[in-house]
Design a protein around this motif. Structure first.
Motif, short mmCIF file in Angstrom:
data_model
loop_
_atom_site.label_atom_id
_atom_site.label_comp_id
_atom_site.label_asym_id
_atom_site.label_seq_id
_atom_site.Cartn_x
_atom_site.Cartn_y
_atom_site.Cartn_z
N ARG A 32 -9.15 67.52 11.86
CA ARG A 32 -10.41 68.24 11.64
C ARG A 32 -11.48 67.59 12.50
O ARG A 32 -11.44 66.40 12.77
CB ARG A 32 -10.83 68.19 10.19
CG ARG A 32 -9.85 68.89 9.28
CD ARG A 32 -10.41 69.00 7.88
NE ARG A 32 -9.47 69.70 7.04
CZ ARG A 32 -9.40 71.02 6.92
NH1 ARG A 32 -10.23 71.78 7.59
NH2 ARG A 32 -8.51 71.58 6.14
N SER B 68 -7.10 58.35 6.54
CA SER B 68 -7.12 59.06 7.82
C SER B 68 -7.71 58.21 8.93
O SER B 68 -8.54 57.34 8.68
CB SER B 68 -7.95 60.34 7.69
OG SER B 68 -7.34 61.23 6.79
N ASP C 110 -6.22 62.55 4.05
CA ASP C 110 -7.52 62.83 3.42
C ASP C 110 -8.58 63.12 4.49
O ASP C 110 -9.75 62.78 4.34
CB ASP C 110 -7.94 61.69 2.51
CG ASP C 110 -7.97 60.33 3.22
OD1 ASP C 110 -7.64 60.27 4.42
OD2 ASP C 110 -8.33 59.34 2.56
N GLU C 111 -8.16 63.79 5.56
CA GLU C 111 -9.05 64.02 6.70
C GLU C 111 -10.30 64.80 6.33
O GLU C 111 -11.37 64.56 6.87
CB GLU C 111 -8.30 64.71 7.83
CG GLU C 111 -7.75 66.06 7.48
CD GLU C 111 -6.79 66.60 8.52
OE1 GLU C 111 -6.61 67.83 8.53
OE2 GLU C 111 -6.21 65.82 9.32
N ARG C 112 -10.18 65.74 5.40
CA ARG C 112 -11.36 66.53 5.00
C ARG C 112 -12.43 65.63 4.37
O ARG C 112 -13.60 65.73 4.70
CB ARG C 112 -10.93 67.62 4.03
CG ARG C 112 -12.05 68.58 3.68
CD ARG C 112 -11.56 69.68 2.82
NE ARG C 112 -10.50 70.38 3.54
CZ ARG C 112 -10.15 71.61 3.34
NH1 ARG C 112 -10.72 72.32 2.41
NH2 ARG C 112 -9.18 72.16 4.05
N ALA D 8 -16.07 64.55 6.09
CA ALA D 8 -17.31 64.83 5.36
C ALA D 8 -18.14 63.57 5.16
O ALA D 8 -19.38 63.59 5.31
CB ALA D 8 -16.99 65.48 4.01
#
Length: 92
Positions: free
Chosen positions: A2, A31, A68-70, A74
């Motif tokens: 992302r 990540s 846990d890239e999202r 963020a």
């Protein structure tokens, strides 16, 4: 993977203390997180982050890749775009 393109909102840009805090923020996630300006740097390496010379108002691409890239993306985006003076209101 992302990614997001952000404008840095930190008053003094990314100096030594802020770079350390940014690396600590990114290290909370599994990540891999990278920052890209004129070149790329791992957000896990304070010296690489400092070498980018990020100033207030600079455009930075944040990239995260992993389980846990999202969340990682963020968190780093929020860190870089944080209001330098929270709670202050402009005089209209």
């Amino acid at each position: 993977m992302r990614m997001a393109r952000v404008t840095v909102g930190l008053d003094r840009g990314v100096h030594a203390r802020v770079a350390t805090q940014l690396c600590e923020c990114a290290a909370q996630y599994d990540s891999s997180v990278f920052l890209r300006t004129h070149r790329s740097a791992s957000a896990a390496n304070v010296f690489d982050v400092l070498a980018l010379g990020i100033a207030r108002g600079d455009e930075v691409t944040v990239m995260a890749d992993g389980t846990d890239e999202r969340l990682a993306l963020a968190a780093v985006v929020e860190f870089l775009t944080a209001d330098p003076h929270p709670g202050m209101q402009s005089a209209d």
